[in-house]
Each structure stands twice: as structure tokens, then as C-alpha cells.
Design a protein around this motif. Sequence first.
Motif, PDB file in Angstrom:
ATOM      1  N   ARG A 206       0.855  -1.184   0.000  1.00  0.00           N
ATOM      2  CA  ARG A 206       0.000   0.000   0.000  1.00  0.00           C
ATOM      3  C   ARG A 206       0.891   1.233   0.000  1.00  0.00           C
ATOM      4  NH1 ARG A 206      -2.268   0.534   6.257  1.00  0.00           N
ATOM      5  NH2 ARG A 206      -0.248   0.193   7.287  1.00  0.00           N
ATOM      6  N   VAL A 207       0.379   2.342  -0.504  1.00  0.00           N
ATOM      7  CA  VAL A 207       1.131   3.597  -0.574  1.00  0.00           C
ATOM      8  C   VAL A 207       0.446   4.626   0.315  1.00  0.00           C
ATOM      9  CG1 VAL A 207       1.834   5.504  -2.072  1.00  0.00           C
ATOM     10  CG2 VAL A 207       2.060   3.137  -2.867  1.00  0.00           C
ATOM     11  N   VAL A 208       1.191   5.112   1.302  1.00  0.00           N
ATOM     12  CA  VAL A 208       0.657   6.025   2.318  1.00  0.00           C
ATOM     13  C   VAL A 208       1.383   7.370   2.208  1.00  0.00           C
ATOM     14  CG1 VAL A 208       0.346   6.438   4.786  1.00  0.00           C
ATOM     15  CG2 VAL A 208       0.120   4.108   3.865  1.00  0.00           C
ATOM     16  N   PRO A 209       0.717   8.440   1.790  1.00  0.00           N
ATOM     17  CA  PRO A 209       1.379   9.752   1.710  1.00  0.00           C
ATOM     18  C   PRO A 209       1.579  10.368   3.097  1.00  0.00           C
ATOM     19  CG  PRO A 209      -0.651   9.662   0.379  1.00  0.00           C
ATOM     20  CD  PRO A 209      -0.674   8.498   1.313  1.00  0.00           C
ATOM     21  N   PHE A 210       2.634  11.174   3.207  1.00  0.00           N
ATOM     22  CA  PHE A 210       2.833  11.942   4.441  1.00  0.00           C
ATOM     23  C   PHE A 210       3.443  13.300   4.107  1.00  0.00           C
ATOM     24  CE2 PHE A 210       7.001   9.982   3.976  1.00  0.00           C
ATOM     25  CZ  PHE A 210       7.897  10.942   4.453  1.00  0.00           C
ATOM     26  N   VAL A 211       3.148  14.270   4.959  1.00  0.00           N
ATOM     27  CA  VAL A 211       3.681  15.629   4.824  1.00  0.00           C
ATOM     28  C   VAL A 211       4.086  16.104   6.212  1.00  0.00           C
ATOM     29  CG1 VAL A 211       3.093  18.045   4.347  1.00  0.00           C
ATOM     30  CG2 VAL A 211       2.321  16.245   2.785  1.00  0.00           C
ATOM     31  N   THR A 212       5.267  16.704   6.310  1.00  0.00           N
ATOM     32  CA  THR A 212       5.669  17.343   7.564  1.00  0.00           C
ATOM     33  C   THR A 212       5.642  18.848   7.363  1.00  0.00           C
ATOM     34  OG1 THR A 212       7.141  15.478   8.048  1.00  0.00           O
ATOM     35  CG2 THR A 212       7.387  17.459   9.387  1.00  0.00           C
ATOM     36  N   GLU A 213       4.843  19.524   8.164  1.00  0.00           N
ATOM     37  CA  GLU A 213       4.707  20.978   8.010  1.00  0.00           C
ATOM     38  C   GLU A 213       5.266  21.713   9.222  1.00  0.00           C
ATOM     39  OE1 GLU A 213       0.461  22.450   8.908  1.00  0.00           O
ATOM     40  OE2 GLU A 213       0.189  20.373   8.223  1.00  0.00           O
ATOM     41  N   VAL A 214       5.745  22.911   8.979  1.00  0.00           N
ATOM     42  CA  VAL A 214       6.237  23.777  10.057  1.00  0.00           C
ATOM     43  C   VAL A 214       5.049  24.446  10.727  1.00  0.00           C
ATOM     44  CG1 VAL A 214       7.721  25.736  10.628  1.00  0.00           C
ATOM     45  CG2 VAL A 214       8.357  24.183   8.746  1.00  0.00           C
ATOM     46  N   LEU A 215       4.979  24.349  12.039  1.00  0.00           N
ATOM     47  CA  LEU A 215       3.893  24.980  12.781  1.00  0.00           C
ATOM     48  C   LEU A 215       4.226  26.453  13.057  1.00  0.00           C
ATOM     49  CD1 LEU A 215       3.114  22.107  15.325  1.00  0.00           C
ATOM     50  CD2 LEU A 215       1.838  22.705  13.255  1.00  0.00           C
ATOM     51  N   PRO A 216       3.215  27.289  13.169  1.00  0.00           N
ATOM     52  CA  PRO A 216       3.479  28.718  13.435  1.00  0.00           C
ATOM     53  C   PRO A 216       4.002  28.941  14.851  1.00  0.00           C
ATOM     54  CG  PRO A 216       1.121  28.258  13.483  1.00  0.00           C
ATOM     55  CD  PRO A 216       1.776  27.000  13.014  1.00  0.00           C
ATOM     56  N   ASP A 217       4.542  30.135  15.066  1.00  0.00           N
ATOM     57  CA  ASP A 217       4.979  30.582  16.397  1.00  0.00           C
ATOM     58  C   ASP A 217       6.070  29.689  16.974  1.00  0.00           C
ATOM     59  OD1 ASP A 217       2.988  32.612  16.288  1.00  0.00           O
ATOM     60  OD2 ASP A 217       1.497  31.180  17.012  1.00  0.00           O
ATOM     61  N   TYR A 218       6.901  29.121  16.107  1.00  0.00           N
ATOM     62  CA  TYR A 218       8.050  28.315  16.540  1.00  0.00           C
ATOM     63  C   TYR A 218       7.638  27.159  17.457  1.00  0.00           C
ATOM     64  CZ  TYR A 218      10.387  32.391  14.657  1.00  0.00           C
ATOM     65  OH  TYR A 218      10.806  33.400  13.817  1.00  0.00           O
ATOM     66  N   ARG A 219       6.501  26.536  17.124  1.00  0.00           N
ATOM     67  CA  ARG A 219       5.998  25.419  17.925  1.00  0.00           C
ATOM     68  C   ARG A 219       6.468  24.067  17.412  1.00  0.00           C
ATOM     69  NH1 ARG A 219       0.880  24.643  17.515  1.00  0.00           N
ATOM     70  NH2 ARG A 219       0.241  26.262  16.027  1.00  0.00           N
ATOM     71  N   GLY A 220       7.377  24.070  16.427  1.00  0.00           N
ATOM     72  CA  GLY A 220       7.894  22.818  15.923  1.00  0.00           C
ATOM     73  C   GLY A 220       7.217  22.387  14.640  1.00  0.00           C
ATOM     74  N   TYR A 221       6.900  21.093  14.542  1.00  0.00           N
ATOM     75  CA  TYR A 221       6.408  20.515  13.295  1.00  0.00           C
ATOM     76  C   TYR A 221       5.210  19.603  13.554  1.00  0.00           C
ATOM     77  CZ  TYR A 221      11.066  21.764  11.494  1.00  0.00           C
ATOM     78  OH  TYR A 221      12.194  22.435  11.139  1.00  0.00           O
ATOM     79  N   ARG A 222       4.464  19.343  12.496  1.00  0.00           N
ATOM     80  CA  ARG A 222       3.419  18.322  12.527  1.00  0.00           C
ATOM     81  C   ARG A 222       3.675  17.328  11.399  1.00  0.00           C
ATOM     82  NH1 ARG A 222      -1.004  21.178  11.880  1.00  0.00           N
ATOM     83  NH2 ARG A 222      -1.545  21.269  14.102  1.00  0.00           N
ATOM     84  N   LEU A 223       3.849  16.063  11.766  1.00  0.00           N
ATOM     85  CA  LEU A 223       3.954  14.989  10.783  1.00  0.00           C
ATOM     86  C   LEU A 223       2.546  14.466  10.546  1.00  0.00           C
ATOM     87  CD1 LEU A 223       5.359  12.826   9.074  1.00  0.00           C
ATOM     88  CD2 LEU A 223       5.785  11.542  11.200  1.00  0.00           C
TER      89      LEU A 223
END
Length: 277
Positions: A206-223
Motif C-alpha cells: 500500500r502507498v501512504v502519503p505523508f507531509v511534515t509541516e512547520v507549525l506557526p509561532d516556533y511550535r515545531g512541526y506536525r507529521l
Amino acid sequence: MLAFLPYGIVARFGVGLGSLLYRIPSSRRRVVHTNLRLCFPDMSEVERERLARAHFRHVIRSFVERGTQWFGNAKSLERLVEVESAIDLSQTHTQPTIFVGFHFVGIEAGCMMYSTRHPVASLYTPMSNAMFDAMALRQRGRFGTEMIPRSNSVRHALRVLRAGKPVMLAADMDFGLRDSVFVPFFGVEACTLTSVSRLAKAGNARVVPFVTEVLPDYRGYRLKIFEALSDFPSEDAAVDARRITAFLETQVRRIPDQYYWVHKRFKHRPEGEPAVY
């Protein structure tokens, strides 16, 4: 050194350095403007300039944060990256799984954090500088990630999939005409790898997409890990490449300043079309 500094200080330093470097004319800045002009022709010059400046800050910040990502411990990475998953990540060993990522500026942070929690293999492209390549390989794999060079990827990746370990890869860059097709990316024909489709078919995965985005206010990232693509792969690798590219477009529209516009995405052109860089 940067790995031992508080994340907020490192991130802010990266933003400031990016703002400074953007002021200096460079080939990469020209690449960014070319890509934005091709992909967003209806955007005004002022809007594209604003987007290019924001993107440069993100890119330089991501390079600066490699200190934290490559040399920080597992706990610091887990604090830095929050995970939102539509699938049960504890069950990826029960079904062959390909995680297909995209070159947003946060991809390194997301992949590194994932490796602290789950067994995984990752395809990578060796760097031209041997010393830097060796360091990157060592640090990226320090939590147990099995690193697979792209030049020897298919057989190795199939063995990994059949052994019950998921494989991470990204296929949204221009790696040349071999094993690639031209599909539209924001209406512009882009040389796109068919490796995801071929590997999924060969490994019954199976093929599972993922995106890691930068969170605002220097709160890190969301995978952010999405549901597996339905009815994928098809019998046509070009159709599959278009489908993945369309998914990518949706995500780019959501966070356009975080996509990797510094890459020469349109380096190879269809026969008869002029170079753009």
C-alpha cells in the motif's frame, strides 16, 4: 553546537539568516522565482516576491535546524514533532507499506522523529561531498533507520518490504529521464519518477502519503500521515504519477511557502521545449 541550543533560538536564527541571504543575488533565488512564475502565473509580482522571501527563510531555517535533527536526542525530536496519523502506525509490519513523502522543508524532521518510534527504511540520494555524505548517512540512521541508496534501491527495498519493514521515499524531484514520465505540476510538464508505482506493484504494498509541516509561532512541526491511496497502483505508471502529483499540488496550495522551490523541478523538458533555468 546548534543541537545544544534551545529550539526557539535556533529557529529564529535560521529565519534571520534566511532573510539576510535572500537579499544577496544568487542562482537559487533565481530558481525560486522561476518556479513560482511558472506555477503561479496569475499571482502578482508582489505576491510572488512575498512568497519567495518567506520560502527562503523556511529553507535556511531548515538547514540550521539540521543540528537539532541530526544531533539531538530522541526525546528532543519527539517534543519537536507532533504526529497526526490516519492509519495505525503500530501495524505497518503486518502489511507491506510505502510511505511516500514530499520535499517540504520539514521532511527531515518528520522522518527523523518517525525513526525514533518505529522501524523503517529510507531511500536516499548520496551527496557529492564524501565527508558530508558519510555524516548525513550516519546521523540519519542513528535511531535504526535502514538507509538505502537510490542507485541500488529496488531489490533492497523489496527485501525490506517483504521482511515487514516500511520504506520511506520521496519521488517529487527531477532525477532525470530514466524511469520517469512527464506529468503536469501546476500545469507545467514535470519529469516525474515512476518508482512509487513500480515498487508498490512489485512489493504488493500500500502507498501512504505523508507531509511534515512547520507549525506557526516556533511550535515545531506536525507529521501528518494520510490514508493509504485507494486502488493504487493502477496498470499505468503515468496515471499513478499524475495522481501522486495531484495530491502534492493540493498540499502545496495549503502551505506554498514550505515547498522546496529552490529545486530545479523543471530541469528536464519535454522534447522540443526550451530550458527554463
